[in-house]
Design a protein around this motif. Structure first.
Motif, PDB file in Angstrom:
ATOM      1  N   PRO A 155     -14.762  38.355 -48.950  1.00 26.29           N
ATOM      2  CA  PRO A 155     -13.546  38.076 -49.129  1.00 26.29           C
ATOM      3  C   PRO A 155     -13.184  37.177 -48.621  1.00 26.29           C
ATOM      4  CG  PRO A 155     -13.407  39.425 -47.727  1.00 26.29           C
ATOM      5  CD  PRO A 155     -14.905  39.347 -47.858  1.00 26.29           C
ATOM      6  N   ARG A 156     -11.866  36.294 -49.215  1.00 29.56           N
ATOM      7  CA  ARG A 156     -11.330  35.284 -47.545  1.00 29.56           C
ATOM      8  C   ARG A 156     -10.529  36.246 -46.783  1.00 29.56           C
ATOM      9  NH1 ARG A 156     -14.764  31.456 -48.310  1.00 29.56           N
ATOM     10  NH2 ARG A 156     -15.681  33.640 -49.231  1.00 29.56           N
ATOM     11  N   ILE A 157      -9.885  35.298 -46.075  1.00 27.81           N
ATOM     12  CA  ILE A 157      -9.371  35.780 -45.549  1.00 27.81           C
ATOM     13  C   ILE A 157      -7.778  34.116 -45.336  1.00 27.81           C
ATOM     14  CG2 ILE A 157      -9.627  33.636 -43.542  1.00 27.81           C
ATOM     15  CD1 ILE A 157      -8.612  35.398 -41.233  1.00 27.81           C
ATOM     16  N   ALA A 158      -6.549  35.273 -44.853  1.00 33.61           N
ATOM     17  CA  ALA A 158      -4.916  35.129 -45.318  1.00 33.61           C
ATOM     18  C   ALA A 158      -4.702  35.032 -43.737  1.00 33.61           C
ATOM     19  CB  ALA A 158      -4.035  35.881 -46.332  1.00 33.61           C
ATOM     20  N   GLU A 159      -4.735  34.056 -43.195  1.00 35.71           N
ATOM     21  CA  GLU A 159      -4.080  34.115 -42.111  1.00 35.71           C
ATOM     22  C   GLU A 159      -2.594  32.848 -41.550  1.00 35.71           C
ATOM     23  OE1 GLU A 159      -5.790  29.975 -42.514  1.00 35.71           O
ATOM     24  OE2 GLU A 159      -6.468  32.023 -42.978  1.00 35.71           O
ATOM     25  N   MET A 160      -1.827  34.085 -40.637  1.00 37.86           N
ATOM     26  CA  MET A 160      -0.112  33.743 -39.919  1.00 37.86           C
ATOM     27  C   MET A 160      -0.731  33.158 -39.424  1.00 37.86           C
ATOM     28  SD  MET A 160       2.774  35.216 -39.835  1.00 37.86           S
ATOM     29  CE  MET A 160       4.101  34.777 -39.908  1.00 37.86           C
ATOM     30  N   ARG A 161      -0.969  31.189 -39.186  1.00 39.18           N
ATOM     31  CA  ARG A 161      -1.201  30.257 -37.608  1.00 39.18           C
ATOM     32  C   ARG A 161       0.097  30.882 -36.777  1.00 39.18           C
ATOM     33  NH1 ARG A 161      -1.984  27.789 -42.078  1.00 39.18           N
ATOM     34  NH2 ARG A 161       0.000  26.473 -41.894  1.00 39.18           N
ATOM     35  N   ALA A 162      -0.424  30.486 -35.800  1.00 35.36           N
ATOM     36  CA  ALA A 162       0.967  29.759 -34.721  1.00 35.36           C
ATOM     37  C   ALA A 162       1.504  29.093 -34.721  1.00 35.36           C
ATOM     38  CB  ALA A 162       0.086  30.242 -33.628  1.00 35.36           C
ATOM     39  N   SER A 163       2.678  29.073 -34.223  1.00 34.94           N
ATOM     40  CA  SER A 163       3.780  27.151 -34.449  1.00 34.94           C
ATOM     41  C   SER A 163       3.185  26.600 -32.738  1.00 34.94           C
ATOM     42  CB  SER A 163       4.604  27.446 -34.292  1.00 34.94           C
ATOM     43  OG  SER A 163       6.308  28.255 -34.856  1.00 34.94           O
ATOM     44  N   ALA A 164       4.282  25.601 -32.303  1.00 37.15           N
ATOM     45  CA  ALA A 164       4.291  25.220 -31.019  1.00 37.15           C
ATOM     46  C   ALA A 164       5.249  26.237 -30.778  1.00 37.15           C
ATOM     47  CB  ALA A 164       4.545  24.215 -31.477  1.00 37.15           C
ATOM     48  N   LEU A 165       6.484  26.597 -31.093  1.00 34.15           N
ATOM     49  CA  LEU A 165       6.778  27.827 -29.713  1.00 34.15           C
ATOM     50  C   LEU A 165       6.628  29.068 -30.590  1.00 34.15           C
ATOM     51  CD1 LEU A 165      10.384  25.670 -31.003  1.00 34.15           C
ATOM     52  CD2 LEU A 165       9.484  25.872 -28.675  1.00 34.15           C
ATOM     53  N   THR A 166       5.233  29.119 -30.727  1.00 33.52           N
ATOM     54  CA  THR A 166       5.754  31.141 -31.160  1.00 33.52           C
ATOM     55  C   THR A 166       5.262  31.612 -29.690  1.00 33.52           C
ATOM     56  OG1 THR A 166       3.800  30.612 -33.046  1.00 33.52           O
ATOM     57  CG2 THR A 166       3.900  32.642 -31.770  1.00 33.52           C
ATOM     58  N   PHE A 167       4.842  30.683 -27.996  1.00 34.21           N
ATOM     59  CA  PHE A 167       5.328  31.135 -27.207  1.00 34.21           C
ATOM     60  C   PHE A 167       6.485  31.871 -26.691  1.00 34.21           C
ATOM     61  CE2 PHE A 167       5.895  27.138 -25.974  1.00 34.21           C
ATOM     62  CZ  PHE A 167       6.396  27.403 -24.661  1.00 34.21           C
ATOM     63  N   VAL A 168       7.262  31.491 -27.498  1.00 32.32           N
ATOM     64  CA  VAL A 168       8.877  31.374 -26.337  1.00 32.32           C
ATOM     65  C   VAL A 168       9.004  33.245 -26.882  1.00 32.32           C
ATOM     66  CG1 VAL A 168      10.734  31.223 -27.427  1.00 32.32           C
ATOM     67  CG2 VAL A 168       9.414  29.371 -26.502  1.00 32.32           C
ATOM     68  N   ALA A 169       9.116  33.474 -28.193  1.00 32.11           N
ATOM     69  CA  ALA A 169       9.440  34.400 -28.030  1.00 32.11           C
ATOM     70  C   ALA A 169       8.591  35.790 -28.877  1.00 32.11           C
ATOM     71  CB  ALA A 169      10.337  35.000 -29.139  1.00 32.11           C
ATOM     72  N   THR A 170       8.250  36.734 -28.614  1.00 31.63           N
ATOM     73  CA  THR A 170       6.631  37.974 -29.546  1.00 31.63           C
ATOM     74  C   THR A 170       7.367  37.946 -30.292  1.00 31.63           C
ATOM     75  OG1 THR A 170       6.031  38.114 -26.794  1.00 31.63           O
ATOM     76  CG2 THR A 170       5.381  39.878 -28.724  1.00 31.63           C
ATOM     77  N   GLY A 171       8.579  38.458 -31.013  1.00 28.25           N
ATOM     78  CA  GLY A 171       9.298  39.044 -31.559  1.00 28.25           C
ATOM     79  C   GLY A 171       8.370  40.532 -32.594  1.00 28.25           C
ATOM     80  N   GLN A 172       7.959  40.342 -33.998  1.00 31.06           N
ATOM     81  CA  GLN A 172       7.089  41.113 -34.492  1.00 31.06           C
ATOM     82  C   GLN A 172       6.366  40.768 -34.417  1.00 31.06           C
ATOM     83  OE1 GLN A 172       9.399  43.607 -36.074  1.00 31.06           O
ATOM     84  NE2 GLN A 172      11.243  42.659 -35.033  1.00 31.06           N
ATOM     85  N   SER A 173       5.577  40.521 -33.862  1.00 26.16           N
ATOM     86  CA  SER A 173       3.796  40.158 -33.556  1.00 26.16           C
ATOM     87  C   SER A 173       3.347  40.511 -32.911  1.00 26.16           C
ATOM     88  CB  SER A 173       3.619  37.764 -32.372  1.00 26.16           C
ATOM     89  OG  SER A 173       4.598  39.049 -31.302  1.00 26.16           O
ATOM     90  N   ASP A 174       3.856  41.367 -32.513  1.00 24.90           N
ATOM     91  CA  ASP A 174       3.133  42.613 -31.498  1.00 24.90           C
ATOM     92  C   ASP A 174       2.639  43.949 -32.615  1.00 24.90           C
ATOM     93  OD1 ASP A 174       5.726  42.967 -31.490  1.00 24.90           O
ATOM     94  OD2 ASP A 174       5.688  43.875 -29.655  1.00 24.90           O
ATOM     95  N   LEU A 175       3.532  43.988 -33.705  1.00 24.66           N
ATOM     96  CA  LEU A 175       3.641  45.214 -34.614  1.00 24.66           C
ATOM     97  C   LEU A 175       2.053  44.234 -35.490  1.00 24.66           C
ATOM     98  CD1 LEU A 175       7.491  46.318 -34.541  1.00 24.66           C
ATOM     99  CD2 LEU A 175       5.698  47.468 -33.516  1.00 24.66           C
ATOM    100  N   TYR A 176       2.596  43.097 -36.111  1.00 26.28           N
ATOM    101  CA  TYR A 176       2.028  42.844 -37.684  1.00 26.28           C
ATOM    102  C   TYR A 176       0.496  42.106 -37.115  1.00 26.28           C
ATOM    103  CZ  TYR A 176       6.606  44.588 -39.383  1.00 26.28           C
ATOM    104  OH  TYR A 176       7.472  45.009 -39.707  1.00 26.28           O
ATOM    105  N   THR A 177      -0.188  42.668 -38.276  1.00 29.58           N
ATOM    106  CA  THR A 177      -1.424  42.062 -38.001  1.00 29.58           C
ATOM    107  C   THR A 177      -1.035  40.159 -38.181  1.00 29.58           C
ATOM    108  OG1 THR A 177      -3.763  41.307 -38.585  1.00 29.58           O
ATOM    109  CG2 THR A 177      -1.661  42.437 -40.319  1.00 29.58           C
ATOM    110  N   HIS A 178      -2.052  38.921 -38.079  1.00 27.92           N
ATOM    111  CA  HIS A 178      -1.706  37.812 -38.153  1.00 27.92           C
ATOM    112  C   HIS A 178      -3.335  37.153 -39.473  1.00 27.92           C
ATOM    113  CE1 HIS A 178      -0.052  38.189 -33.968  1.00 27.92           C
ATOM    114  NE2 HIS A 178       0.903  37.247 -34.847  1.00 27.92           N
ATOM    115  N   TYR A 179      -3.583  38.376 -40.067  1.00 26.68           N
ATOM    116  CA  TYR A 179      -4.791  38.166 -40.979  1.00 26.68           C
ATOM    117  C   TYR A 179      -5.056  39.264 -41.623  1.00 26.68           C
ATOM    118  CZ  TYR A 179      -8.261  39.942 -37.522  1.00 26.68           C
ATOM    119  OH  TYR A 179      -8.809  40.310 -36.982  1.00 26.68           O
ATOM    120  N   ILE A 180      -5.199  39.267 -42.636  1.00 28.51           N
ATOM    121  CA  ILE A 180      -5.815  40.183 -43.631  1.00 28.51           C
ATOM    122  C   ILE A 180      -6.657  39.618 -45.189  1.00 28.51           C
ATOM    123  CG2 ILE A 180      -4.908  41.036 -45.595  1.00 28.51           C
ATOM    124  CD1 ILE A 180      -3.071  42.499 -43.262  1.00 28.51           C
ATOM    125  N   LYS A 181      -7.795  40.788 -44.900  1.00 34.13           N
ATOM    126  CA  LYS A 181      -8.662  39.781 -45.738  1.00 34.13           C
ATOM    127  C   LYS A 181      -8.600  41.129 -47.761  1.00 34.13           C
ATOM    128  CE  LYS A 181     -12.036  40.935 -42.993  1.00 34.13           C
ATOM    129  NZ  LYS A 181     -13.598  41.249 -42.569  1.00 34.13           N
TER     130      LYS A 181
END
Length: 472
Positions: free
Chosen positions: A94-120
């Motif tokens: 399969p291909r990887i479907a990834e969610m890239r980080a932006s320049a300000l992603t380090f500012v707020a964790t938000g929902q990133s500790d609940l959801y994954t950033h890549y799916i196959k």
């Protein structure tokens, strides 16, 4: 008088070591929070890079196998994984479907500790079976993440409270209020000037220290001007809100102890109680259907569909004559019936999945309507949007992945139903996922919090009346 207050306030803050102490404290807090957030971003990028490396190695192996098979050579792999079969490619490569980080992603964790950033996604997986959650420590979820958003939303108001709770009460308790009353300025103007100067110096320290931290982290060139404007703009209006609250408490309050308790109580209400209360009310008004029921319904539907796959396949080919025409012998395998049954399963489960998604949307709309009651909610949401870690960002990612899963699955359908083997020439035509980050505006949030803050200042300024007993 303002010029005198400006010089006097600066000398007072320096002599009392407030500026020095706050500078050190803010530097430590912002540095550690930014470093902690950057560590999470680096781990996220590393995980995606490792997964991409695995995909590249898997593709290299697939191309070697295809070359061997097309050359008539024997390969020592299980028959069902040989990549000349389109279903083998769709499932095992399969291909990887990834969610890239932006320049300000380090500012707020938000929902990133609940959801994954890549799916196959694979051809065999169903859209509602795609797992978007991560295995996360319950202790981490309980205490949250120490990032810049946490410092700004939770700790910065406490610093403001400690910096401004006794501006007027201290003068009264030290006996210097009578002397101030003899000056050609009203008490409320004097308090407003004094708090305004403290707001100025604290805001200046916050901006200088944050820019210093960004430079030290090498982030200064990655963030565009608009990102800086929104980031410092939301901090400015949030600080203004808490200084407006401090102005009201100083004007209407009594002694320093009462002021401190009142401000801490308001901090608890706006920062802790209101966000959790709105969330609980939203869950009660729009409860989420049981995911276990949905999974059981899915299993039952799959089991029933498996029993009548031949009938489903006949109906599918009747609805798609282009496949039947290209397959006059009607050569059928497990995958022919399975892929046809997936269409029926998706249609039957769609109402259940739609109900689940609709309840989530209703909860989000509920929070969007009432989030204005607490600037802390607005600021947290705004920082999450800037960081690309908000609920809306992950919902956008989920929809894009589901759309890509459909594209990936449909890419192999003509191969399957035309009984066409997959070849090396077909490799370059494989679909690729491209994440498109949705632009989320926070201009409205800045304007609304500004209006609330200025409204509180105006209310306190117009409604306060200096009583003669206040000077005694």
């Amino acid at each position: 008088m303002f010029k005198y207050n400006f010089r006097y306030e600066l000398k007072l803050l320096i002599r009392s070591k407030w500026i020095q102490l706050l500078s050190i404290l803010l530097l430590l807090l912002f540095s550690f929070a930014a470093f902690n957030g950057q560590q999470k971003v680096e781990k996220r990028n590393l995980d995606i890079a490792e997964m991409k490396q695995q995909i590249e190695e898997s593709d290299a192996s697939m191309l070697k196998l295809l070359d061997s098979v097309e050359s008539g050579m024997q390969v020592s792999v299980p028959r069902w994984t040989i990549p000349n079969s389109p279903m083998a490619v769709g499932n095992y490569y399969p291909r990887i479907a990834e969610m890239r980080a932006s320049a300000l992603t380090f500012v707020a964790t938000g929902q990133s500790d609940l959801y994954t950033h890549y799916i196959k996604p694979t051809v065999a997986s169903d859209d509602f079976e795609l797992n978007f959650t991560e295995m996360t420590s319950p202790t981490q979820l309980l205490f949250g993440s120490f990032d810049l958003a946490f410092v700004i939303v939770y700790l910065l108001p406490l610093i403001i409270i400690a910096f401004s709770y006794n501006v007027l009460s201290y003068e009264r308790e030290s006996g210097s209020l009578r002397l101030l009353a003899s000056q050609p300025i009203s008490l409320k103007h004097w308090v407003l000037q004094k708090l305004g100067l403290r707001f100025f110096w604290l805001l200046l320290m916050v901006i200088v220290i944050l820019i210093t931290v960004f430079i030290a982290m090498g982030k200064i060139s990655e963030i565009n001007v608009t990102g800086y404007a929104y980031f410092f703009g939301i901090i400015l209006v949030y600080m203004l809100f808490w200084f407006a609250i401090a102005f009201l408490v100083n004007i209407f309050g009594k002694n320093s102890a009462n002021n401190a308790v009142s401000l801490l109580g308001l901090w608890v209400v706006f920062v802790l109680l209101m966000p959790s209360g709105l969330n609980q009310i939203g869950n009660a008004l729009y409860p989420i259907p049981s995911r276990n029921i949905m999974i059981n319904k899915m299993r039952i539907t799959k089991s029933e569909a498996t029993k009548k796959q031949n009938e489903i396949l006949d109906n599918f080919l009747r609805d798609h004559p282009e496949y039947a025409i290209n397959d006059p012998k009607q050569s059928r395998s497990f995958w022919h019936g399975y892929m046809a049954s997936k269409q029926l399963i998706k249609q039957e489960l769609e109402p259940i999945v739609a109900t689940y998604d609709e309840q989530l949307r209703k909860q989000q709309r509920w929070l969007d309507k009432l989030k204005w009651v607490s600037p802390a909610i607005v600021v947290q949401e705004s920082l999450n949007k800037m960081a690309g870690t908000s609920t809306a960002d992950y919902e956008n990612f989920r929809k894009q992945v589901i759309d890509f899963a459909v594209i990936w699955r449909e890419h192999f359908m003509p191969f399957l139903y035309n009984n066409q083997p997959f070849s090396k020439q077909d490799y370059t035509d494989l679909p690729k996922f491209q994440y498109e980050q949705k632009t989320l505006e926070i201009r409205e949030s800045i304007l609304v919090v500004s209006a609330i803050s200025l409204g509180l200042l105006s209310f306190g300024f117009l409604m306060s009346k200096v009583r003669v007993s206040a000077f005694s």
